[in-house]
Write an enzyme that holds these catalytic residues in place. Structure first.
Site, mmCIF file in Angstrom:
data_model
loop_
_atom_site.group_PDB
_atom_site.id
_atom_site.type_symbol
_atom_site.label_atom_id
_atom_site.label_comp_id
_atom_site.label_asym_id
_atom_site.label_seq_id
_atom_site.Cartn_x
_atom_site.Cartn_y
_atom_site.Cartn_z
ATOM 1 N N HIS A 368 0.811 -1.215 0.000
ATOM 2 C CA HIS A 368 0.000 0.000 0.000
ATOM 3 C C HIS A 368 0.837 1.255 0.000
ATOM 4 O O HIS A 368 0.499 2.244 -0.634
ATOM 5 C CB HIS A 368 -0.936 -0.027 1.199
ATOM 6 C CG HIS A 368 -1.617 -1.353 1.318
ATOM 7 N ND1 HIS A 368 -2.142 -1.819 2.473
ATOM 8 C CD2 HIS A 368 -1.825 -2.300 0.379
ATOM 9 C CE1 HIS A 368 -2.652 -3.014 2.257
ATOM 10 N NE2 HIS A 368 -2.467 -3.330 1.005
ATOM 11 N N ARG A 475 -8.858 2.259 -10.587
ATOM 12 C CA ARG A 475 -8.806 0.969 -9.877
ATOM 13 C C ARG A 475 -9.392 1.148 -8.478
ATOM 14 O O ARG A 475 -8.707 1.610 -7.572
ATOM 15 C CB ARG A 475 -7.367 0.489 -9.765
ATOM 16 C CG ARG A 475 -6.711 0.112 -11.088
ATOM 17 C CD ARG A 475 -5.257 -0.290 -10.840
ATOM 18 N NE ARG A 475 -4.678 -1.043 -11.928
ATOM 19 C CZ ARG A 475 -3.737 -0.554 -12.747
ATOM 20 N NH1 ARG A 475 -3.298 0.674 -12.607
ATOM 21 N NH2 ARG A 475 -3.248 -1.312 -13.702
ATOM 22 N N ARG A 511 -13.532 1.009 -12.501
ATOM 23 C CA ARG A 511 -13.542 -0.451 -12.585
ATOM 24 C C ARG A 511 -13.973 -0.992 -11.225
ATOM 25 O O ARG A 511 -13.464 -0.536 -10.192
ATOM 26 C CB ARG A 511 -12.145 -0.974 -12.911
ATOM 27 C CG ARG A 511 -12.114 -2.495 -12.907
ATOM 28 C CD ARG A 511 -10.771 -3.037 -13.288
ATOM 29 N NE ARG A 511 -9.809 -2.894 -12.215
ATOM 30 C CZ ARG A 511 -8.528 -3.201 -12.339
ATOM 31 N NH1 ARG A 511 -8.067 -3.621 -13.506
ATOM 32 N NH2 ARG A 511 -7.708 -3.062 -11.334
ATOM 33 N N GLU A 610 -9.410 -9.349 -20.404
ATOM 34 C CA GLU A 610 -8.189 -9.825 -19.752
ATOM 35 C C GLU A 610 -8.046 -11.335 -19.882
ATOM 36 O O GLU A 610 -6.958 -11.874 -19.756
ATOM 37 C CB GLU A 610 -8.212 -9.453 -18.261
ATOM 38 C CG GLU A 610 -8.258 -7.954 -18.033
ATOM 39 C CD GLU A 610 -8.276 -7.585 -16.570
ATOM 40 O OE1 GLU A 610 -7.248 -7.101 -16.077
ATOM 41 O OE2 GLU A 610 -9.324 -7.795 -15.922
ATOM 42 N N ASN A 633 -1.878 -6.264 -19.022
ATOM 43 C CA ASN A 633 -1.074 -6.885 -17.956
ATOM 44 C C ASN A 633 -1.554 -8.316 -17.727
ATOM 45 O O ASN A 633 -0.772 -9.253 -17.688
ATOM 46 C CB ASN A 633 -1.205 -6.119 -16.635
ATOM 47 C CG ASN A 633 -0.852 -4.657 -16.774
ATOM 48 O OD1 ASN A 633 -0.164 -4.280 -17.713
ATOM 49 N ND2 ASN A 633 -1.321 -3.835 -15.855
ATOM 50 N N ASP A 634 -2.863 -8.457 -17.551
ATOM 51 C CA ASP A 634 -3.402 -9.787 -17.317
ATOM 52 C C ASP A 634 -3.543 -10.566 -18.616
ATOM 53 O O ASP A 634 -3.215 -11.746 -18.672
ATOM 54 C CB ASP A 634 -4.766 -9.693 -16.609
ATOM 55 C CG ASP A 634 -4.592 -9.576 -15.107
ATOM 56 O OD1 ASP A 634 -3.774 -10.336 -14.552
ATOM 57 O OD2 ASP A 634 -5.249 -8.710 -14.488
ATOM 58 N N ARG A 644 2.755 -12.534 -14.306
ATOM 59 C CA ARG A 644 3.216 -11.147 -14.427
ATOM 60 C C ARG A 644 4.029 -10.714 -13.205
ATOM 61 O O ARG A 644 4.799 -9.774 -13.267
ATOM 62 C CB ARG A 644 2.021 -10.192 -14.633
ATOM 63 C CG ARG A 644 1.070 -10.156 -13.472
ATOM 64 C CD ARG A 644 -0.215 -9.417 -13.800
ATOM 65 N NE ARG A 644 -0.207 -8.042 -13.331
ATOM 66 C CZ ARG A 644 -1.283 -7.272 -13.268
ATOM 67 N NH1 ARG A 644 -2.462 -7.739 -13.674
ATOM 68 N NH2 ARG A 644 -1.206 -6.042 -12.834
ATOM 69 N N CYS A 681 -5.684 -0.454 -21.618
ATOM 70 C CA CYS A 681 -5.355 0.216 -20.355
ATOM 71 C C CYS A 681 -4.300 -0.516 -19.548
ATOM 72 O O CYS A 681 -4.108 -0.237 -18.370
ATOM 73 C CB CYS A 681 -6.614 0.438 -19.520
ATOM 74 S SG CYS A 681 -7.375 -1.090 -18.960
HETATM 75 C C1 PEP Z 1 -4.457 -5.185 -16.597
HETATM 76 O O1 PEP Z 1 -4.587 -6.343 -16.218
HETATM 77 O O2 PEP Z 1 -3.850 -4.870 -17.644
HETATM 78 C C2 PEP Z 1 -5.040 -4.083 -15.822
HETATM 79 C C3 PEP Z 1 -5.065 -2.862 -16.307
HETATM 80 O O3 PEP Z 1 -5.508 -4.372 -14.577
HETATM 81 P P1 PEP Z 1 -4.572 -4.565 -13.303
HETATM 82 O O4 PEP Z 1 -3.181 -4.209 -13.695
HETATM 83 O O5 PEP Z 1 -5.130 -3.699 -12.240
HETATM 84 O O6 PEP Z 1 -4.743 -6.039 -13.027
HETATM 85 MG MG MG Z 2 -5.942 -6.808 -14.623
#
Ligand code: PEP
Ligand code: MG
Length: 754
Positions: A368, A475, A511, A610, A633-634, A644, A681
């Protein structure tokens, strides 16, 4: 024991100690006199000082053991009871030493007949210099007062070693008193940026030369003033606006204040001061006790309380440092905060204006404090091994939040190299600032919307600074992660309303909670999962336990009364899941309508792409979803089957590879055919080369961290997207594992600004 069992006794002991230290003479003589004095005052048969030289604990002075053993007896690190005390940095008090499993017999010392053993570490600033021991022939457990008295002596001894008072003692130079050499510590970058400054310890120590008080009456006044200051600042925090930014709830602050007002804490502190310690040393000793209890406690509740008490001790030490004229505001302007761990509220307490950077011995990138540091724009490096034992308050340091390094006491060439890097960064930042009101349009006229990824109310000011058109990903789980308790409906509503208000006309896409995986809440007991990234997370939790999700949707609807609301769901895998989630939105809208609440002026419901399964279902989302947003990312971790968060594999595969790019092109084309607004994103959208690839694939909405907006905008302004798209067509047909090099070469050839 007659003497130190009372306050008066302790004071006599400290006075005698001081006399010995101040009478001068050779260091060895002073140590010899010290052990003799301690042995006689504590009615001990033996008193010995072991100091740590390299990998040995060497007997430096002893009353009671064979004098021939002095400087000859050396215990290896971890060996014997002395090794155990040094290793744990905790006192050891036992009645039957020879039968302890760690007892190591040394015939040269002639210690056979001694049954009882009390050893305390000689420790300062997390550095253990050695061990101070008393022993008795008879079997007995030493009393609490005796342990305390010996700890006090050890504290003074540590201070003498650290201040170089024993400089002439043979072999002491190897007892590393105060590190002065440059050192490079390599950790992990948690928040980007560079800083040159001086070390400020979050857990301060009594200043050197200030363990024994000159004037106990004045010390008590200092203590009173500092106590009052700490109590007042906690009361002010409660009066202020708890929870809104820091996530620290009123309950938590109130518990804190209650502990601060607890008379037994004050009594203990006063006891130390009246015994002749300085106020700072008295606090440090009490903190040592709290830490020892914390380490020993299994019970979660007791550990929490001890942790809170330690936190209060630290606040008090900081207040004491400020009581003498200067206030704690008088922290150096270029402070780099050094801590083992830091909570988000503590970081906010210091404030971004007062901190140039933060270095942590522990911490986590998803922790955090790291989230808050990024929101504040304060560079942070964590996982720095041995940090606290290597740094002293006031040491010059360079913090590198790009590479994840900390340089202690750096050479001048290093500092000047960093000065250059910092000025280069600020030149770039100035260049980006000039672009902030320029729309991102390519040379051939394609408009690209650059949006911001955010997570705290603090992030929203980046909208203006960076020149983003809105928030493409908010987020919401961050508020839950930095809170100590589950945020209630009204505090959720408050945050969302704040964000919408600060964003003004610019759109915000919220989100819903993305918990699970690496995002765990301390106050929600979670089952351990074999594969958390593939487990019960995000919308899967939301659909199985709809109460939490419905509450959040209600907060969003309330916050957006009279405004447009954009909301999207994370980690949806099937169209049916999306339908179920959307149905919850409709039910909440219905509820609000029935209860006469003002509704949002319009609502768009979208979904994150994702999971690869959803990526292949885009046509089926037509008429159901209003927009999609790709979380690379996911999506990429599932696409490449590479975690990741696992350093060993996270960089193994490249998003700029033909299969990944073909996949992304397919999603784009399907979305366009289905009339769905689409954006990217994931973090990749904030990197110019990746942004070039995405625009070449047809994407026109990119949402990214604030630091990416300037560089990506500069790229877009230099770009001819039609040419880039042609080049991309060609690259998509290649077989390379990555087209990174080719794309970079193409960009250079075309004069694109990467
Ligand atoms: C992602 O997965 O690309 C994303 C934007 O969400 P987070 O990084 O919060 O999992
Ligand atoms: Mg994600």
């Amino acid at each position: 024991m007659a003497g130190p069992s009372s306050i008066g006794g302790s004071r006599i002991l400290l006075r005698k100690l001081r006399e010995i230290m101040e009478t001068g003479g050779e260091a060895q003589q002073r140590l010899d006199r010290l052990v003799a004095m301690v042995a006689s005052t504590m009615v001990a048969d033996v008193c010995s000082i072991y100091l740590t030289r390299g990998v040995f604990h060497e007997l430096f002075a002893s009353q009671g053991l064979d004098p021939a053993a002095v400087h000859r007896t050396r215990l290896k690190q971890g060996e014997g009871l002395v090794g155990l005390v040094a290793e744990t940095a905790q006192p050891l008090n036992i009645a039957d030493a020879p039968h302890h499993e760690r007892f190591s017999y040394r015939p040269e010392t002639g210690e056979d007949p001694y049954m009882s053993f009390l050893g305390v570490p000689i420790v300062r600033s997390e550095r253990t210099f050695g061990v101070l021991v008393v022993q008795n022939r008879v079997s007995r457990v030493y009393g609490e007062d005796e342990v305390e008295a010996l700890q006090t002596i050890a504290m003074v001894l540590a201070e003498m070693v650290a201040s170089g008072a024993f400089g002439d003692l043979s072999g002491l130079s190897e007892v590393e008193a105060r590190a002065s050499r440059p050192e490079l510590l390599v950790g992990k970058a948690f928040s980007d940026g560079l800083a040159i400054g001086v070390a400020v310890l979050h857990e301060p120590h009594a200043p050197l030369g200030r363990v024994i008080a000159d004037d106990p009456v004045r010390e008590e006044q200092r203590l009173d003033a500092a106590l009052a200051k700490v109590r007042q600042s906690l009361a002010d925090m409660i009066e202020g606006d708890p929870g809104r930014i820091s996530g620290v709830s009123r309950d938590v602050l109130e518990t804190f204040l209650m502990l601060a007002n607890d008379p037994s804490w004050e009594v203990k502190l006063k006891h130390g001061v009246r015994a002749g310690l300085s106020a700072d040393a008295a606090v440090e000793r009490v903190r040592g006790e709290h830490r020892a209890k914390f380490n020993a406690a299994r019970d979660h509740y007791i550990r929490e309380r001890m942790h809170d008490l330690e936190d209060l001790d630290n606040r008090l030490l900081r207040a004491l440092a400020g009581v003498d004229g200067a206030t704690s505001q008088a922290m150096p302007e270029n402070a780099i905060l050094i801590a083992r761990e830091l909570g988000p509220a503590e970081l906010l307490d210091y404030g971004a204006e007062r901190l140039k950077g933060v270095a942590l011995e522990e911490g986590a990138n998803t922790g955090h404090a790291a989230i808050v540091a990024r929101a504040l724009g304060v560079p942070m490096v964590g996982l720095l091994p041995g940090l606290l034992s290597r740094v002293e308050a006031g040491d010059p340091v360079v913090l590198d939040g790009e590479r994840g390094e900390l340089r202690l006491r750096p050479e001048e060439q290093i500092v000047s190299a960093y000065r250059q890097r910092i000025s280069l960064r600020s030149a770039r930042a100035a260049e980006f600032a000039r672009l902030k009101d320029t729309p991102a349009v390519t040379k051939d006229g394609a408009r690209v919307a650059l949006l911001l990824n955010a997570g705290l109310a603090l992030d929203v000011h980046h909208l203006d600074e960076a020149g983003a058109e809105g928030i493409g990903l908010f987020r919401t789980e961050f508020q839950f992660m930095v809170s100590e308790t589950l945020p209630r409906l009204d505090s959720q509503t408050l945050l969302y309303r704040d964000v919408l208000e600060s964003a003004g006309e610019r759109p915000v896409t919220f989100r819903t909670l993305d918990l699970g995986g690496d995002k765990v809440l301390p106050y929600v007991a979670a089952e351990r999962e074999e594969n958390p990234a593939l487990g019960w997370r995000a919308v899967r939790i939301g659909l199985d336990r709809p109460a939490l999700l419905r509450y959040q949707l209600r907060a969003l609807i309330n916050a957006a009364a009279g405004r447009r609301l954009r909301v999207m769901f994370p980690l949806v895998t099937t169209v049916a899941e999306f339908d179920a989630a959307r149905e919850l939105v409709d039910r909440e809208l219905d509820w609000c309508r029935r209860h006469g609440r003002e509704l949002p002026s319009g609502i768009e419901v979208g979904v994150m792409v994702e999971a690869p399964a959803l990526a292949w279902s885009i046509p089926d989302l037509q008429g159901r979803a209003d927009f999609i947003s790709i979380g690379t990312n996911d999506l990429m971790q599932y696409f490449f089957a590479a975690d990741r968060g696992n350093q060993r594999v996270s960089d193994r595969y490249d998003i700029l590879s033909p299969p990944a790019l073909r996949f992304l092109k397919r999603i784009h084309d399907d979305a366009e055919a289905a009339g769905l607004q689409v954006s990217i994103c994931g973090e990749a959208a904030g990197r110019p080369l990746e942004a070039l690839a995405f625009t070449a694939l047809g994407y026109r909405r990119l949402s990214m961290p604030a630091s990416g907006v300037g560089p990506v905008k500069r790229l877009i302004l230099s770009l001819e997207v039609n040419k880039a798209a042609e080049a991309m067509e060609r690259l998509l047909r290649t077989r390379a594992a990555s087209v990174r090099a080719e794309l970079t070469a193409f960009a250079a050839e075309q004069g694109y600004e990467l």
